[in-house]
Design a protein around this motif. Sequence first.
Motif, PDB file in Angstrom:
ATOM      1  N   ALA A 173      22.333  69.031  23.946  1.00 50.02           N
ATOM      2  CA  ALA A 173      23.325  68.618  22.951  1.00 50.02           C
ATOM      3  C   ALA A 173      24.607  69.399  23.199  1.00 50.02           C
ATOM      4  CB  ALA A 173      22.791  68.893  21.542  1.00 50.02           C
ATOM      5  N   LEU A 187      28.691  69.879  21.932  1.00 50.35           N
ATOM      6  CA  LEU A 187      29.623  69.665  20.826  1.00 50.35           C
ATOM      7  C   LEU A 187      30.875  68.922  21.289  1.00 50.35           C
ATOM      8  CD1 LEU A 187      29.732  70.512  17.822  1.00 50.35           C
ATOM      9  CD2 LEU A 187      30.613  72.731  18.588  1.00 50.35           C
ATOM     10  N   ASP A 198      20.767  80.154  29.945  1.00 46.86           N
ATOM     11  CA  ASP A 198      21.824  79.274  30.435  1.00 46.86           C
ATOM     12  C   ASP A 198      22.732  80.027  31.410  1.00 46.86           C
ATOM     13  OD1 ASP A 198      23.351  77.009  30.599  1.00 46.86           O
ATOM     14  OD2 ASP A 198      24.084  77.073  28.537  1.00 46.86           O
ATOM     15  N   ASP A 199      23.400  79.278  32.272  1.00 50.58           N
ATOM     16  CA  ASP A 199      24.366  79.847  33.230  1.00 50.58           C
ATOM     17  C   ASP A 199      23.732  80.982  34.021  1.00 50.58           C
ATOM     18  OD1 ASP A 199      26.046  78.069  31.972  1.00 50.58           O
ATOM     19  OD2 ASP A 199      27.127  79.576  30.818  1.00 50.58           O
ATOM     20  N   GLU A 219      22.101  72.975  36.753  1.00 49.61           N
ATOM     21  CA  GLU A 219      23.130  72.261  35.986  1.00 49.61           C
ATOM     22  C   GLU A 219      24.304  71.917  36.889  1.00 49.61           C
ATOM     23  OE1 GLU A 219      24.511  74.862  32.785  1.00 49.61           O
ATOM     24  OE2 GLU A 219      25.886  75.848  34.155  1.00 49.61           O
ATOM     25  N   GLU A 237      26.202  67.063  41.080  1.00 50.45           N
ATOM     26  CA  GLU A 237      27.152  65.945  41.180  1.00 50.45           C
ATOM     27  C   GLU A 237      26.886  65.048  42.374  1.00 50.45           C
ATOM     28  OE1 GLU A 237      31.102  67.602  41.086  1.00 50.45           O
ATOM     29  OE2 GLU A 237      30.954  68.133  38.961  1.00 50.45           O
ATOM     30  N   GLY A 292      23.343  66.823  35.478  1.00 48.15           N
ATOM     31  CA  GLY A 292      24.698  66.752  36.028  1.00 48.15           C
ATOM     32  C   GLY A 292      25.199  65.324  36.045  1.00 48.15           C
TER      33      GLY A 292
HETATM   34  P1  C2E Z   1      27.128  74.825  29.133  1.00 41.39           P
HETATM   35  O1  C2E Z   1      26.138  75.060  28.043  1.00 41.39           O
HETATM   36  O2  C2E Z   1      26.878  75.525  30.424  1.00 41.39           O
HETATM   37  O3  C2E Z   1      27.200  73.256  29.320  1.00 41.39           O
HETATM   38  C1  C2E Z   1      27.426  72.613  30.560  1.00 41.39           C
HETATM   39  C2  C2E Z   1      28.835  72.086  30.674  1.00 41.39           C
HETATM   40  O4  C2E Z   1      29.004  71.481  31.951  1.00 41.39           O
HETATM   41  C3  C2E Z   1      29.181  70.990  29.670  1.00 41.39           C
HETATM   42  O5  C2E Z   1      30.567  71.103  29.369  1.00 41.39           O
HETATM   43  C4  C2E Z   1      28.920  69.712  30.473  1.00 41.39           C
HETATM   44  O6  C2E Z   1      29.647  68.582  29.990  1.00 41.39           O
HETATM   45  C5  C2E Z   1      29.421  70.137  31.819  1.00 41.39           C
HETATM   46  N1  C2E Z   1      28.786  69.377  32.916  1.00 41.39           N
HETATM   47  C6  C2E Z   1      27.589  68.771  32.920  1.00 41.39           C
HETATM   48  N2  C2E Z   1      27.332  68.202  34.110  1.00 41.39           N
HETATM   49  C7  C2E Z   1      28.401  68.464  34.895  1.00 41.39           C
HETATM   50  C8  C2E Z   1      28.724  68.139  36.264  1.00 41.39           C
HETATM   51  O7  C2E Z   1      27.969  67.485  37.004  1.00 41.39           O
HETATM   52  N3  C2E Z   1      29.926  68.592  36.728  1.00 41.39           N
HETATM   53  C9  C2E Z   1      30.793  69.314  35.944  1.00 41.39           C
HETATM   54  N4  C2E Z   1      31.939  69.698  36.487  1.00 41.39           N
HETATM   55  N5  C2E Z   1      30.506  69.638  34.662  1.00 41.39           N
HETATM   56  C10 C2E Z   1      29.324  69.224  34.148  1.00 41.39           C
HETATM   57  P2  C2E Z   1      31.108  70.999  27.870  1.00 41.39           P
HETATM   58  O8  C2E Z   1      30.351  69.955  27.127  1.00 41.39           O
HETATM   59  O9  C2E Z   1      32.596  70.888  27.944  1.00 41.39           O
HETATM   60  O10 C2E Z   1      30.719  72.400  27.259  1.00 41.39           O
HETATM   61  C11 C2E Z   1      31.236  73.584  27.780  1.00 41.39           C
HETATM   62  C12 C2E Z   1      30.554  74.807  27.223  1.00 41.39           C
HETATM   63  O11 C2E Z   1      30.829  74.897  25.813  1.00 41.39           O
HETATM   64  C13 C2E Z   1      29.037  74.794  27.341  1.00 41.39           C
HETATM   65  O12 C2E Z   1      28.622  75.233  28.617  1.00 41.39           O
HETATM   66  C14 C2E Z   1      28.653  75.750  26.239  1.00 41.39           C
HETATM   67  O13 C2E Z   1      28.763  77.083  26.664  1.00 41.39           O
HETATM   68  C15 C2E Z   1      29.716  75.488  25.191  1.00 41.39           C
HETATM   69  N6  C2E Z   1      29.165  74.595  24.157  1.00 41.39           N
HETATM   70  C16 C2E Z   1      29.061  73.243  24.149  1.00 41.39           C
HETATM   71  N7  C2E Z   1      28.484  72.804  23.009  1.00 41.39           N
HETATM   72  C17 C2E Z   1      28.200  73.914  22.273  1.00 41.39           C
HETATM   73  C18 C2E Z   1      27.589  74.140  20.992  1.00 41.39           C
HETATM   74  O14 C2E Z   1      27.132  73.225  20.296  1.00 41.39           O
HETATM   75  N8  C2E Z   1      27.494  75.455  20.576  1.00 41.39           N
HETATM   76  C19 C2E Z   1      27.954  76.483  21.335  1.00 41.39           C
HETATM   77  N9  C2E Z   1      27.816  77.737  20.853  1.00 41.39           N
HETATM   78  N10 C2E Z   1      28.515  76.309  22.536  1.00 41.39           N
HETATM   79  C20 C2E Z   1      28.642  75.049  23.006  1.00 41.39           C
END
Ligand code: C2E
Length: 289
Positions: free
Chosen positions: A60, A62, A180-181, A237, A240, A258
């Motif tokens: 999930a 946000l 994560d990460d 994660e 691509e 991905g």
């Molecule tokens: P994360 O948890 O490491 O999530 C993975 C991010 O990589 C997500 O960005 C996702 O859209 C993106 N991603 C997935 N597949 C690919 C791919 O193939 N290529 C590339 N370039 N990117 C990909 P998103 O959705 O913008 O979220 C960024 C970060 O924001 C997340 O990293 C997480 O740390 C945080 N985040 C997102 N939702 C929540 C939440 O509900 N609560 C909290 N505390 N943090 C959140």
Amino acid sequence: EVKVAGRRSYRFFTASMNERASLRRRIEAELRLAIAREELSLYYQPKVDAIDGHIVGAEALLRWFDAEGNERYPTEQFVAVAEDVGLIVPVGAWVLHEACRQADVWHRQHMGVPIAVNVSPLQFQHANFLAELRTVLDNCTLDPALLELELTERTVMAGGDATIALLQRIKRCGVRLSLDDFGTGYCSLSYLKHFPVDALKIDRAFVRDVESDPDTAAITQAIIAMARSLAKTVVAEGVETEAQAAYLRNAGCEQLQGFLFGAPMDATAFGKLLAEQHLRRWATDRPGS
Ligand code: C2E
Ligand code: MG
Ligand code: MG
Ligand code: MG
């Protein structure tokens, strides 16, 4: 001379600081309104089995859309502000609640898969986190095994000795835990065996270079081997390309996530994918088919 230069650089410094501070204040003010106006929503990104491509879960994520449907800010940007000003605590509580509600809907339609929620450092360290998790789980019929919490290495390493006890209490609720990460923080291997986590998510930075850079490939293989010997699920994660997927599959990575398999999508779209998979399975399980 020194004075002038000093003053000039001081001015330059404060200008950019002020700019940044005012953007952050604007995001904070808008975010408070967004919460009240219910402009936050969750997108879901599939995690697939590396061998057969089946959807085995989702993360999930946000999103913030205004009333016209325009995305307000990149998630990373507004989450960082929310973390700094403490808004991540109520926002995170909403995320947990909403993800469980939605997971429960899919579960009751017999197509439930574990749904992972990102938990921020501040939210995890908040005194109420465990109580809130229990309340959310008590208030829905969701099997706790269908909820996964994603914590970063930094989040678990910052908490000191109390962290392991907290992680164990969280595990006793029956939820899944993942790091994560993975690989970007400083989680030592000797620590890892004490953490009651079910899965490691290899960071996108490794996945990106896994075929082009021999050092990255070596580290990735070591992470996968270590995770498997500790009986933890390994997820990659940011996959691509087909070549990255093939490399990771051959290296023994069990789950992939991905853009190659699906970008984050709204609940309706992800529900459709789950339903299609459910129907395909039902059809192939029928005798004579
Ligand atoms: P994360 O948890 O490491 O999530 C993975 C991010 O990589 C997500 O960005 C996702 O859209 C993106 N991603 C997935 N597949 C690919 C791919 O193939 N290529 C590339 N370039 N990117 C990909 P998103 O959705 O913008 O979220 C960024 C970060 O924001 C997340 O990293 C997480 O740390 C945080 N985040 C997102 N939702 C929540 C939440 O509900 N609560 C909290 N505390 N943090 C959140
Ligand atoms: Mg995540
Ligand atoms: Mg991640
Ligand atoms: Mg990441």
